[in-house]
Design a protein around this motif. Structure first.
Motif, PDB file in Angstrom:
ATOM      1  N   LEU A  16     -71.134 -38.207  62.856  1.00 41.23           N
ATOM      2  CA  LEU A  16     -70.337 -37.411  61.919  1.00 41.23           C
ATOM      3  C   LEU A  16     -70.441 -35.926  62.202  1.00 41.23           C
ATOM      4  CD1 LEU A  16     -71.046 -39.328  58.601  1.00 41.23           C
ATOM      5  CD2 LEU A  16     -69.023 -39.424  60.022  1.00 41.23           C
TER       6      LEU A  16
ATOM      7  N   LEU B  90     -55.194 -40.098  60.004  1.00 43.79           N
ATOM      8  CA  LEU B  90     -55.446 -39.068  58.995  1.00 43.79           C
ATOM      9  C   LEU B  90     -55.603 -37.720  59.664  1.00 43.79           C
ATOM     10  CD1 LEU B  90     -55.918 -38.458  56.044  1.00 43.79           C
ATOM     11  CD2 LEU B  90     -58.339 -38.896  56.390  1.00 43.79           C
TER      12      LEU B  90
ATOM     13  N   LEU C 248     -57.902 -39.040  72.666  1.00 44.67           N
ATOM     14  CA  LEU C 248     -58.995 -38.411  71.946  1.00 44.67           C
ATOM     15  C   LEU C 248     -59.716 -39.366  71.000  1.00 44.67           C
ATOM     16  CD1 LEU C 248     -57.287 -35.035  71.112  1.00 44.67           C
ATOM     17  CD2 LEU C 248     -59.107 -35.442  72.757  1.00 44.67           C
ATOM     18  N   ALA C 249     -59.050 -40.418  70.555  1.00 43.52           N
ATOM     19  CA  ALA C 249     -59.711 -41.330  69.615  1.00 43.52           C
ATOM     20  C   ALA C 249     -60.728 -42.171  70.360  1.00 43.52           C
ATOM     21  CB  ALA C 249     -58.671 -42.209  68.947  1.00 43.52           C
ATOM     22  N   THR C 250     -61.906 -42.294  69.786  1.00 49.87           N
ATOM     23  CA  THR C 250     -62.946 -43.025  70.500  1.00 49.87           C
ATOM     24  C   THR C 250     -62.921 -44.509  70.147  1.00 49.87           C
ATOM     25  OG1 THR C 250     -64.408 -42.324  68.737  1.00 49.87           O
ATOM     26  CG2 THR C 250     -64.520 -41.118  70.800  1.00 49.87           C
ATOM     27  N   ARG C 251     -62.498 -44.845  68.952  1.00 52.86           N
ATOM     28  CA  ARG C 251     -62.457 -46.259  68.580  1.00 52.86           C
ATOM     29  C   ARG C 251     -61.033 -46.737  68.699  1.00 52.86           C
ATOM     30  NH1 ARG C 251     -66.886 -44.427  65.880  1.00 52.86           N
ATOM     31  NH2 ARG C 251     -68.486 -45.968  65.519  1.00 52.86           N
TER      32      ARG C 251
ATOM     33  N   ARG D  66     -62.421 -33.320  64.291  1.00 53.98           N
ATOM     34  CA  ARG D  66     -63.167 -33.944  65.377  1.00 53.98           C
ATOM     35  C   ARG D  66     -63.831 -35.219  64.905  1.00 53.98           C
ATOM     36  NH1 ARG D  66     -67.668 -30.278  67.841  1.00 53.98           N
ATOM     37  NH2 ARG D  66     -68.570 -30.790  65.827  1.00 53.98           N
ATOM     38  N   LYS D  67     -64.390 -35.180  63.674  1.00 52.49           N
ATOM     39  CA  LYS D  67     -65.018 -36.374  63.160  1.00 52.49           C
ATOM     40  C   LYS D  67     -63.985 -37.464  62.918  1.00 52.49           C
ATOM     41  CE  LYS D  67     -64.952 -37.027  59.189  1.00 52.49           C
ATOM     42  NZ  LYS D  67     -64.989 -36.814  57.735  1.00 52.49           N
TER      43      LYS D  67
ATOM     44  N   PRO E 242     -57.861 -41.445  63.230  1.00 59.50           N
ATOM     45  CA  PRO E 242     -56.943 -40.570  63.958  1.00 59.50           C
ATOM     46  C   PRO E 242     -55.620 -40.353  63.236  1.00 59.50           C
ATOM     47  CG  PRO E 242     -57.904 -42.193  65.423  1.00 59.50           C
ATOM     48  CD  PRO E 242     -58.322 -42.578  64.053  1.00 59.50           C
TER      49      PRO E 242
ATOM     50  N   SER F 282     -69.655 -32.988  59.348  1.00 63.51           N
ATOM     51  CA  SER F 282     -68.508 -33.045  58.436  1.00 63.51           C
ATOM     52  C   SER F 282     -68.551 -34.394  57.747  1.00 63.51           C
ATOM     53  CB  SER F 282     -67.213 -32.895  59.232  1.00 63.51           C
ATOM     54  OG  SER F 282     -66.184 -33.567  58.593  1.00 63.51           O
TER      55      SER F 282
ATOM     56  N   GLY G 280     -65.289 -47.328  59.493  1.00 60.40           N
ATOM     57  CA  GLY G 280     -66.558 -47.045  60.138  1.00 60.40           C
ATOM     58  C   GLY G 280     -66.478 -45.774  60.956  1.00 60.40           C
ATOM     59  N   PRO G 281     -67.584 -45.102  61.296  1.00 58.76           N
ATOM     60  CA  PRO G 281     -68.944 -45.349  60.816  1.00 58.76           C
ATOM     61  C   PRO G 281     -69.152 -44.817  59.399  1.00 58.76           C
ATOM     62  CG  PRO G 281     -68.929 -43.465  62.282  1.00 58.76           C
ATOM     63  CD  PRO G 281     -67.532 -43.994  62.250  1.00 58.76           C
TER      64      PRO G 281
ATOM     65  N   ARG H  81     -64.150 -29.262  62.459  1.00 53.41           N
ATOM     66  CA  ARG H  81     -65.222 -30.274  62.460  1.00 53.41           C
ATOM     67  C   ARG H  81     -64.701 -31.554  61.820  1.00 53.41           C
ATOM     68  NH1 ARG H  81     -68.573 -26.286  59.976  1.00 53.41           N
ATOM     69  NH2 ARG H  81     -69.315 -24.933  61.624  1.00 53.41           N
ATOM     70  N   ASP H  82     -63.952 -31.387  60.716  1.00 55.30           N
ATOM     71  CA  ASP H  82     -63.387 -32.565  60.054  1.00 55.30           C
ATOM     72  C   ASP H  82     -62.469 -33.331  61.004  1.00 55.30           C
ATOM     73  OD1 ASP H  82     -62.891 -30.943  56.807  1.00 55.30           O
ATOM     74  OD2 ASP H  82     -64.668 -31.773  57.767  1.00 55.30           O
TER      75      ASP H  82
ATOM     76  N   GLN I  70     -64.732 -25.333  59.542  1.00 51.98           N
ATOM     77  CA  GLN I  70     -64.959 -26.671  58.990  1.00 51.98           C
ATOM     78  C   GLN I  70     -63.790 -27.625  59.219  1.00 51.98           C
ATOM     79  OE1 GLN I  70     -67.771 -27.804  57.978  1.00 51.98           O
ATOM     80  NE2 GLN I  70     -67.097 -29.771  57.201  1.00 51.98           N
TER      81      GLN I  70
ATOM     82  N   MET J  92     -54.100 -36.721  62.322  1.00 52.31           N
ATOM     83  CA  MET J  92     -52.760 -36.227  62.649  1.00 52.31           C
ATOM     84  C   MET J  92     -52.051 -35.710  61.413  1.00 52.31           C
ATOM     85  SD  MET J  92     -51.125 -38.620  65.558  1.00 52.31           S
ATOM     86  CE  MET J  92     -51.738 -40.222  65.094  1.00 52.31           C
TER      87      MET J  92
ATOM     88  N   MET K 192     -61.302 -38.096  64.488  1.00 50.23           N
ATOM     89  CA  MET K 192     -60.877 -38.755  65.713  1.00 50.23           C
ATOM     90  C   MET K 192     -61.882 -39.823  66.130  1.00 50.23           C
ATOM     91  SD  MET K 192     -58.023 -37.539  66.286  1.00 50.23           S
ATOM     92  CE  MET K 192     -57.519 -38.141  67.863  1.00 50.23           C
ATOM     93  N   ARG K 193     -63.124 -39.715  65.644  1.00 47.15           N
ATOM     94  CA  ARG K 193     -64.126 -40.719  66.029  1.00 47.15           C
ATOM     95  C   ARG K 193     -64.182 -41.863  65.043  1.00 47.15           C
ATOM     96  NH1 ARG K 193     -68.694 -36.562  66.745  1.00 47.15           N
ATOM     97  NH2 ARG K 193     -68.042 -35.498  68.656  1.00 47.15           N
ATOM     98  N   LYS K 194     -63.397 -41.790  63.961  1.00 45.05           N
ATOM     99  CA  LYS K 194     -63.482 -42.841  62.958  1.00 45.05           C
ATOM    100  C   LYS K 194     -62.572 -43.989  63.338  1.00 45.05           C
ATOM    101  CE  LYS K 194     -64.611 -42.296  58.946  1.00 45.05           C
ATOM    102  NZ  LYS K 194     -65.721 -42.688  58.094  1.00 45.05           N
TER     103      LYS K 194
END
Lengths: 168, 318, 671
Positions: free
Chosen positions: A40, B227, C549-552, B53-54, B225, A43, A111-112, B50-51, B47, B229, B56-58
């Protein structure tokens, strides 16, 4: 409008200076939790779920996000939909009616994800243990990553827990 | 149509980079200013990045019962913002795509993005999505007359609705900024921008109460991703609208030729103008409460009257 | 024989042959044969129309064919434009009708009337004499009336709709008849050529009278407020291919009549005529789309949308007339070109929309949006077709109507210096066009979103199945036309611009390159193709960036977020009524919906509620304020008249005697 402006000028900054970052070795979170926190990376969007609390914890959470403690400066923010959230802040002993909604809320979070149990009722039902309307503690319904003890927990304890989540 | 010049292409690329890169910072700046005025410390300008970037990993969730409309809407929203950012005169007046740089076309493209989101809200089949779509389309319908009449007022002194022409005419005649036409049209457009980007007093972007939501209610189902966008598109829309407001009325600093210092000046001027407008908007929001939904048409009707006055002024005082 | 004559001959031949085939061919093949015949007829008309627009002329006179007036046809570019539009719509609906009419609508009468209706619509723009014009007009009205009544055995509302339509179209005919006859009385004979010559020498008062009286008739046919009441009644009750023909081809002929009489025969006229036309157009546009935005019946909504689009066309025509009267001929050409292009675009997307609606009715038997929904699973192609039509209708890029509204707005915007009245009128006209654009967006988001997306709200919507291939082919053709007009209006604009220039007497108002439309004499250009290409590139780039860019990667399927409470039923979705409720509240002064709430209490207690029934009606306020008093007066007149016929034979004989005496006295006195 002018009176509001004068008040803003007069009051100035209300937020208290940030206490030192929490690095308490005795309460290291589990490995999975640490991995999620690293992903995370500063953020954390939080969805609060009231699973059956007396609203004492809610008052303290509101205080934690208020001007004095200002949890937002560490990167935590309250959101309306669990789909937008990374962490669930659950208060209260889970009542029979709220057990399934709490599970569904947890499933709705992408997730996560993390779950924080706020207050003694959320951790172990507190004073409502074995009450007829209570299904169990939060940990019995969904996996809990972090616990905040207290009845109700002080806002600085809540802020400290949130800082563990955001790492700031 | 002339082939796009190097200068025009450089301008397009710069504009895209600035709008994509700096729009979350604009949102961060506005949140930080609000926090400071409310006595809080605030999370810092970075911030929102950061939001994003996070996010995109969700994980992306696909709710049961939704279709391609739901999945394509965020893409379309971002794409319309990108086209407008590429085409509108923010950094330079030479656009690589001049036949698209028409004020009507730009405004209609932004409306297309909102329509895509409204359809996505309806596609979820939840009551919140439908409610958000219904309110958003009502506001769009009522904002259109003011917007087009304000564009009319802007185009009368210039004789064209081409964006570059309006900006260039503003550069050539600096006194135009203080004419009644400009002032009235600017006020009307400010209300339009507030309505279109969903800021206070029309809509509260940080509300948690679904029944008070307009824009947020349509995006309650998006995650990850998608959200990201939607959030990025909302930030870009605000930047684009503020940039249009700035350069249509106060175009000084925009690059009119291709030399490096002039273009750098254009970049700086754009960033400063949008930052100033964003700050003013944030400060204004601290003093305003959200209007009841059924009071919003009164606000929009008032701005419409201002727009009509602007057109009348442009004829009688021209 | 030139192309125009060849095309028209093909059209007439195939039309008559199809009508004959409808009477002779057996039921299983009837709709296919007639449908193909109508398609070929339409194709001939398109060829003839396009050739006429580029300058070829054809004429045909048979003075002895009809008593008193004879028959005379002549096609000029203006008539050719309308002929081409009618032909295009006929091609598409002919193919669509093959599948649609099978089983229920393939009776001999209905199938015979279809080609005759198409033929009559084609011959109206070709008519070059008063008698011919009125004959074709009445033929069009009669055949369409019989087609509207096609399903009267299945639904009782059809009969009422037919009555309204019959009365209003014939009142319109009477108005046109009076106007044209007064005109012909002041000319050497009843051909349009003679009328054109006489029109230059008419007194302003007489010219105004003729224009106003014919305007009543033509405006009623175009569905303009306040004479629009037949449109939202007849279009829903008619079969969908007939609704498409009526909405996309027939209402255009009302506009054709106004342009022909006003610009061509009367030679331009005074500015206040066109101000009236513009005002009526703006009023119809706003009123029509407001009724559509609030309505929940899919086909009625489309009918109201026709009123709106014809209103926009009349705004263009009115602006063209205003600019002609003040001498600004290039602007007039631009406004007229915008109006003509909008007619073409409207024909394309309205056909597509009515065909998709017909497809939905065919599959589910329901027209009410509040009980549809979720159709994209069972009918994906129809959903896509409606989506393309809705995008075009809502005047958003990359839709078709965006280009014509852009042209119209450019004409209105540049028209400001045309006089003091223009200063007041132009901004209001721009505001009206803008309000209709915004409300159109709301209407079609509602129609598409509530009707086709989300989950089905009724059993019929759940079990919807896709339409047969001929209906899909018809929709596909119409969709291709919509997309072509949206992306490449530069193919049709030179021709339409030339026609418009010819009507108002200017040069070409628009210049086009392969991709861009540019205004002649004014600064302004638009490239719908570039815009769409840029949008597509943006879409692809965003998709690529998101994927990168999306990891999942995998999307997890999840239940809808319903606050964790319980399964969301289809009853909990937003309906068309609830979607339009904020708009209805905002426009409550105009709309004034009527509500009935019926509460049934429990037997045991008056405080407990067992059931609540809620009815909401949105009456047509203009009908209520305008028509009901007129109908009340007619009813009083009827009651008075009843006293004249008490049944006594002596009284009736007396009437004959008295009127004979009066006539003799009159003859003596006026000798």
């Amino acid at each position: 409008m002018l009176s509001l402006w004068r008040k803003i000028r007069a009051v100035g900054r209300v937020a208290e200076p940030a206490p030192p970052a929490p690095i308490d070795p005795s309460s290291q979170p589990a490995l999975h939790t640490t991995e999620v926190i690293q992903e995370l990376h500063g953020s954390v969007q939080i969805r609060h779920v009231d699973a059956g609390s007396c609203n004492g914890c809610e008052v303290e959470i509101a205080s934690a996000f208020g001007p004095v403690y200002d949890a937002e400066r560490y990167g935590a923010r309250l959101v309306a939909s669990p789909r937008h959230a990374d962490a669930l802040l659950v208060t209260g002993a889970v009542t029979l009616n709220m057990a399934e909604p709490l599970r569904r809320t947890y499933q709705a979070v992408p997730g996560p994800k993390l779950v924080v149990a706020v207050g003694d009722c959320a951790r172990n039902c507190g004073v409502f243990r074995n009450a007829y309307g209570v299904a169990g503690a939060v940990g019995d319904i969904v996996p809990v990553d972090l616990e905040i003890s207290g009845c109700p927990p002080r806002p600085d304890a809540i802020v400290e827990a949130l800082r563990r989540l955001t790492g700031r | 149509m002339n082939a796009p010049s190097v200068y025009g292409t450089v301008g397009v690329i710069l504009q895209l980079l600035i709008v994509i890169g700096l729009s979350p910072l604009l949102i961060g700046l506005m949140r930080q200013i609000r926090a400071r005025l409310e006595g809080r410390a605030g999370p810092g300008i970075g911030q929102p990045w950061r939001d994003l970037r996070k996010l995109m990993r969700k994980q992306r969730t696909s709710p049961r019962g939704t279709s391609e409309v739901f999945r394509v809407a965020p893409l379309l929203l971002v794409a319309t913002c990108l086209v407008v950012a590429a085409v509108a005169p923010f950094v330079t007046t030479a656009s690589a795509l001049d036949p698209v740089a028409d004020l009507f076309a730009v405004v209609a493209l932004l409306t297309l993005g909102t329509v895509a989101l409204a359809l996505a809200g309806l596609d979820t089949g939840t009551a919140f999505g439908g409610m958000g779509a219904s309110r958003e389309t009502t506001i769009i319908a009522l904002v259109e007359p003011t917007m087009l009449v304000a564009i009319f007022a802007l185009s009368v002194p210039v004789g064209s609705t081409n964006l570059a022409a309006i900006v260039t005419s503003g550069l050539d005649d600096p006194a135009q900024v203080f004419s009644p036409v400009s002032l009235l049209a600017a006020v009307a457009l400010i209300v339009v921008i507030i309505a279109e980007t969903g800021r206070l007093p029309v809509d509260n972007p940080s509300t948690h109460l679904e029944l008070t939501m307009v824009h947020e209610a349509m995006v309650l189902e998006y995650s990850g991703p998608d959200l990201a966008m939607v959030e990025l598109a909302s930030a870009m829309r605000l930047t684009v609208f503020l940039g249009l407001l700035a350069n249509l009325f106060v175009p000084w600093g925009i690059a009119t030729s291709g030399s490096v210092p002039v273009i750098a000046m254009g970049v700086l001027a754009f960033v400063v103008k949008v930052a100033v407008l964003g700050t003013a908007l944030a400060v204004g929001e601290v003093f305003l409460a959200k209007l009841r939904l059924f009071r919003v048409p009164e606000l929009l009707a008032g701005s419409f009257v201002l727009g009509l006055l602007a057109v009348a002024a442009s004829f009688f005082l021209a | 024989m030139n192309t125009v004559q060849a095309g028209l001959l093909t059209a007439v031949t195939f039309g008559l042959l199809s009508a004959l085939a409808a009477l002779l061919v057996a039921r299983p093949a009837r709709s296919a044969v007639v449908g193909m015949g109508i398609a070929v007829c339409g194709a001939g008309a398109v060829v003839a129309g396009v050739a006429a627009m580029t300058g070829q002329v054809a004429s045909f006179a048979a003075p002895d064919l009809l008593p008193l007036s004879g028959v005379v046809f002549a096609i000029d570019p203006l008539g050719g434009a309308f002929l081409a539009v009618t032909g295009g719509v006929a091609v598409v609906t002919g193919i669509y009708g093959i599948g649609y009419c099978r089983g229920g609508l393939d009776g001999r009468l209905v199938q015979c009337m279809l080609p005759l209706f198409v033929l009559a619509m084609m011959l109206v723009p070709a008519a070059a004499g008063v008698g011919t014009f009125l004959l074709c007009w009445e033929l069009m009205a009669l055949t369409s009336l019989l087609l509207v009544l096609a399903e009267h055995r299945r639904r009782p509302e059809v009969a009422s709709a037919g009555r309204w339509y019959a009365v209003m179209t014939h009142l319109g005919l009477v108005a046109i008849l009076i106007g044209l006859l007064v005109f012909a009385a002041n000319a050497t004979d009843a051909t349009f050529a003679a009328l054109r010559l006489a029109g230059q020498h008419l007194s302003p008062g007489l010219a105004a009278l003729i224009f106003l009286v014919t305007l009543i008739g033509f405006a009623s046919k175009a569905g303009i407020v306040p004479l629009h009441a037949w449109l939202p009644r007849a279009h829903p009750e008619a079969p969908s291919n007939v609704s498409a023909l009526m909405s996309a081809a027939m209402v255009n002929l009302g506009v054709y009549g106004i342009v022909r009489v006003g610009f061509d025969l009367l030679g331009g006229g005074a500015a206040w005529w066109w101000l009236l036309v513009l005002a009526l157009g703006a009023l119809s546009a706003v009123y029509g789309i407001l009724q559509a935005a609030i309505g929940t019946d899919l086909k009625r909504l489309l009918g109201h949308s026709t009123t709106e689009n014809m209103g926009i066309v009349l705004v263009g025509v009115g602006a063209a007339g205003l600019f002609t009267a003040s001498g600004d001929l290039t602007l007039a050409g631009l406004a007229m070109a915008a109006a003509l292009l909008h007619i073409v675009n409207h024909a394309a997307f309205k056909t597509l929309l009515f065909q998709s609606a017909g497809s939905v009715v065919h599959a589910t038997g329901r027209r009410d949006l509040d009980s549809l929904g979720g159709l994209r699973d069972g009918m994906p192609r129809t959903t896509a077709a409606f989506g393309i039509g809705a995008l075009s209708a809502s005047a958003l890029p990359p839709g078709a109507a965006f280009v014509s509204e852009w042209l119209l707005l450019q004409a209105l915007i540049h028209g400001l210096p045309a006089g003091v009245s223009a200063t007041i009128v132009m901004p209001l006209a721009v505001a009206a066009v803008a309000l209709t654009a915004g409300l159109a967006v709301a209407t079609f988001v509602k129609a598409f979103g509530v009707g086709f997306l989300a989950r089905p709200r009724s059993r019929e919507a759940e079990s919807a199945h896709e339409s047969p291939p001929s209906m899909l082919a018809g929709m596909g053709l119409a969709a291709a036309a919509c997309i072509g007009l949206a992306l490449l209006p530069t193919l049709v604009l030179p021709t339409i611009g030339a026609v418009a220039g010819g009507v108002v007497g200017s040069g070409d108002p628009v210049t086009v390159t392969a991709t861009t439309i540019a205004l002649t004499d004014f600064a302004g250009s638009l490239s719908p193709l570039l815009l769409t290409v840029a949008l597509v590139i943006g879409l692809v780039a965003t998709l690529a960036a998101a994927r990168a860019l999306a990891t999942r990667r995998a999307a997890r399927e999840a239940r809808l977020w319903d606050c964790g409470a319980g399964p969301l039923s289809a009853r909990m979705e937003y309906t068309a009524t609830s979607f339009a409720e904020p708009l209805q509240r905002v426009f409550d002064d105009v709309v004034q919906a009527e509500q009935d709430v019926d509460v049934t209490h429990h037997r045991e207690s008056a405080y407990l509620v067992e059931a609540i029934e809620y009815h909401r009606r949105v009456p047509d306020r203009i009908e209520r304020r305008l028509y009901e008093p007129v109908l009340a007066v007619m009813a009083v007149w009827g009651r008075v008249g009843r006293r004249l016929a008490p049944g006594s034979v002596h009284r009736y004989l007396g009437y004959g005697f008295y009127s004979l005496c009066a006539l003799l006295i009159l003859l003596v006195v006026t000798r």
